[in-house]
Design a protein around this motif. Structure first.
Motif, PDB file in Angstrom:
ATOM      1  N   ASP A  59      -0.637   2.678  -4.675  1.00  0.00           N
ATOM      2  CA  ASP A  59      -0.558   1.625  -4.804  1.00  0.00           C
ATOM      3  C   ASP A  59       1.196   0.887  -4.881  1.00  0.00           C
ATOM      4  OD1 ASP A  59      -2.940   1.089  -3.843  1.00  0.00           O
ATOM      5  OD2 ASP A  59      -3.565   0.825  -6.053  1.00  0.00           O
ATOM      6  N   ARG A  60       2.631   1.732  -5.240  1.00  0.00           N
ATOM      7  CA  ARG A  60       3.330   1.836  -6.049  1.00  0.00           C
ATOM      8  C   ARG A  60       4.217   1.112  -5.071  1.00  0.00           C
ATOM      9  NH1 ARG A  60       5.661   4.762 -10.016  1.00  0.00           N
ATOM     10  NH2 ARG A  60       3.865   4.469 -12.071  1.00  0.00           N
ATOM     11  N   PHE A  73       9.249   1.225   4.629  1.00  0.00           N
ATOM     12  CA  PHE A  73       9.286   0.471   4.818  1.00  0.00           C
ATOM     13  C   PHE A  73       8.815  -0.336   2.823  1.00  0.00           C
ATOM     14  CE2 PHE A  73       7.160   1.463   8.569  1.00  0.00           C
ATOM     15  CZ  PHE A  73       7.894   0.958   9.158  1.00  0.00           C
ATOM     16  N   PRO A  74       9.981  -1.172   3.129  1.00  0.00           N
ATOM     17  CA  PRO A  74      10.134  -1.669   1.942  1.00  0.00           C
ATOM     18  C   PRO A  74       8.960  -2.945   1.097  1.00  0.00           C
ATOM     19  CG  PRO A  74      11.505  -2.624   3.114  1.00  0.00           C
ATOM     20  CD  PRO A  74      10.734  -2.176   3.056  1.00  0.00           C
ATOM     21  N   HIS A  75       8.630  -3.169   2.320  1.00  0.00           N
ATOM     22  CA  HIS A  75       7.623  -4.340   1.474  1.00  0.00           C
ATOM     23  C   HIS A  75       5.626  -3.734   1.263  1.00  0.00           C
ATOM     24  CE1 HIS A  75       7.701  -3.887   5.943  1.00  0.00           C
ATOM     25  NE2 HIS A  75       6.240  -4.691   5.802  1.00  0.00           N
ATOM     26  N   LEU A  76       5.760  -2.443   1.697  1.00  0.00           N
ATOM     27  CA  LEU A  76       4.183  -1.336   1.861  1.00  0.00           C
ATOM     28  C   LEU A  76       4.477  -0.883   1.086  1.00  0.00           C
ATOM     29  CD1 LEU A  76       4.298  -0.913   5.680  1.00  0.00           C
ATOM     30  CD2 LEU A  76       3.500  -3.177   4.814  1.00  0.00           C
ATOM     31  N   ASN A 128       0.213   2.504   2.530  1.00  0.00           N
ATOM     32  CA  ASN A 128       0.325   1.593   3.532  1.00  0.00           C
ATOM     33  C   ASN A 128       1.345   2.497   4.988  1.00  0.00           C
ATOM     34  OD1 ASN A 128      -1.893   0.163   3.516  1.00  0.00           O
ATOM     35  ND2 ASN A 128      -0.880  -1.343   2.589  1.00  0.00           N
ATOM     36  N   ASN A 129       2.445   2.394   3.814  1.00  0.00           N
ATOM     37  CA  ASN A 129       3.485   3.570   4.656  1.00  0.00           C
ATOM     38  C   ASN A 129       2.935   4.197   5.577  1.00  0.00           C
ATOM     39  OD1 ASN A 129       6.814   3.059   4.599  1.00  0.00           O
ATOM     40  ND2 ASN A 129       6.000   1.731   2.407  1.00  0.00           N
ATOM     41  N   VAL A 130       2.333   5.948   4.061  1.00  0.00           N
ATOM     42  CA  VAL A 130       2.520   6.895   4.889  1.00  0.00           C
ATOM     43  C   VAL A 130       0.316   6.378   6.044  1.00  0.00           C
ATOM     44  CG1 VAL A 130       0.269   8.838   4.015  1.00  0.00           C
ATOM     45  CG2 VAL A 130       2.164   7.811   3.235  1.00  0.00           C
ATOM     46  N   ALA A 131       0.271   5.715   5.623  1.00  0.00           N
ATOM     47  CA  ALA A 131      -0.580   5.123   7.043  1.00  0.00           C
ATOM     48  C   ALA A 131      -0.121   4.663   8.069  1.00  0.00           C
ATOM     49  CB  ALA A 131      -2.389   4.392   6.119  1.00  0.00           C
TER      50      ALA A 131
END
Length: 353
Positions: free
Chosen positions: A129-130, A88-91, A95-98
């Motif tokens: 955080d990237r 997900f480019p906006h996450l 947050n992608n992993v979670a």
């Protein structure tokens, strides 16, 4: 918890085109099996059926005791790693992993702890955080792998996950994928068109053609003992020589080619030889000798190519165009008459088709 995957007599169509026909496959608990083949062979369709992205015409798919055949994709609890990463480019990386943990409504603190632990395992905790746009291709693939593993799926599936990476990174990533899969003991189905990748990463490999599994075996067995001509060609046996037995003397078998060229082979090293068979060899399984009295196939040498470790010759022998390797110490000119001597340790016996 991981579970075995069983695909039983699956048939699938795209419109009027049959893509898979009565395909069966069992992946044991904790095993990694690769589906290997050229484009259009049915390997990606098999993965899509297991994932729930399409439905079979007939047959069943089971994960442990659970019938997945008609379940929607979101109800299958399968981890997926795609060629395109599908992040997900906006996450953020975290947050992608979670994301899968959030979908399962785990407490926020547990989501963060498990996601961070998985990022540490793939060496990316410092990038939590990237955004995906700030990552390299290899880093994105690690994030995709972490996202698939963090939900602790009973089955993990890979769809050409390394094809977008450069050669060195592909090698590094396949080692990492294998190490993580083994450490987790996760049952895995891996789709690729790359033979080296499949052989290096898998417990077993299914070589596919036209919607069927042509052979399912360990990489070592596939490479050394292909079951048929298709698999032999696929794994690099350049020479397939039809022979008919004319006599037997203990372990020694005398045979002739279609044009009557004679050859003597030993069953001690090749295994049982039927009355009609195909001798399959790679180029390094046929040694070029300048001795006309040597026991082998008489040949006329053609184009010579330098390989570094040997010279390779295109040959005309036994009514077949053959490829054979010769010593760097004694190069031969095109047109030379020579003898091709089979090396039993680099040959396989196939049944005629």
């Amino acid at each position: 918890m991981t579970l075995p995957l069983t695909i039983d007599q699956i048939t699938a169509h795209y419109g009027a085109t049959k893509v898979l026909e009565d395909l069966s496959l069992h992946v044991a608990d904790g095993e990694l099996v690769s589906l290997l083949g050229a484009s259009g062979c049915g390997k990606t369709t098999t993965l899509r059926l297991v994932a729930g992205f399409m439905q079979p015409t007939k047959g069943t798919i089971r994960l442990g005791d659970k019938d997945l055949t008609r379940l929607p994709a979101h109800g299958r609890d399968i981890g997926l790693v795609f060629q395109s990463y599908a992040l997900f480019p906006h996450l953020s990386v975290m947050n992608n992993v979670a994301f899968g943990l959030k979908q399962r409504k785990l407490p926020a603190a547990e989501q963060k702890a498990r996601a961070m632990a998985m990022l540490e395992r793939v060496g990316l905790s410092h990038l939590a955080d990237r955004l995906p746009a700030e990552l390299s291709g290899g880093q994105k693939q690690r994030v995709a792998l972490a996202r698939a593993l963090v939900i602790e799926p009973p089955l993990l599936m890979f769809d050409e996950p390394l094809s977008n990476l450069d050669a060195k990174l592909r090698v590094d990533m396949r080692v990492e994928i294998r190490q993580l899969q083994r450490a987790n003991g996760t049952t895995a189905l891996y789709v690729t068109h790359d033979q080296e990748e499949a052989f290096s990463i898998s417990d077993r490999v299914a070589i596919m053609d036209q919607g069927r599994i042509m052979q399912l075996d360990t990489p070592e067995t596939l490479y050394q003992r292909p079951a048929n001509s298709f698999v032999a060609r696929f794994v690099g046996f350049e020479n397939l020589i039809p022979l008919t037995v004319t006599g037997r003397d203990g372990p020694r078998v005398r045979a002739v080619t279609r044009d009557g060229a004679a050859l003597s082979l030993s069953q001690d090293r090749l295994g049982p030889i039927p009355d009609a068979f195909i001798l399959a060899t790679r180029a390094d399984g046929l040694r070029v000798s300048g001795d006309p009295a040597a026991e082998g196939l008489a040949a006329t040498l053609g184009l010579r190519t330098y390989l570094g470790r040997a010279y390779q010759y295109r040959c005309e022998a036994a009514a077949e165009p053959l490829v054979a390797n010769g010593s760097l110490a004694t190069p031969f000119e095109p047109g030379t008459r020579a003898t091709l001597i089979p090396d039993p340790d680099h040959c396989a016996i196939l049944m005629p088709e």
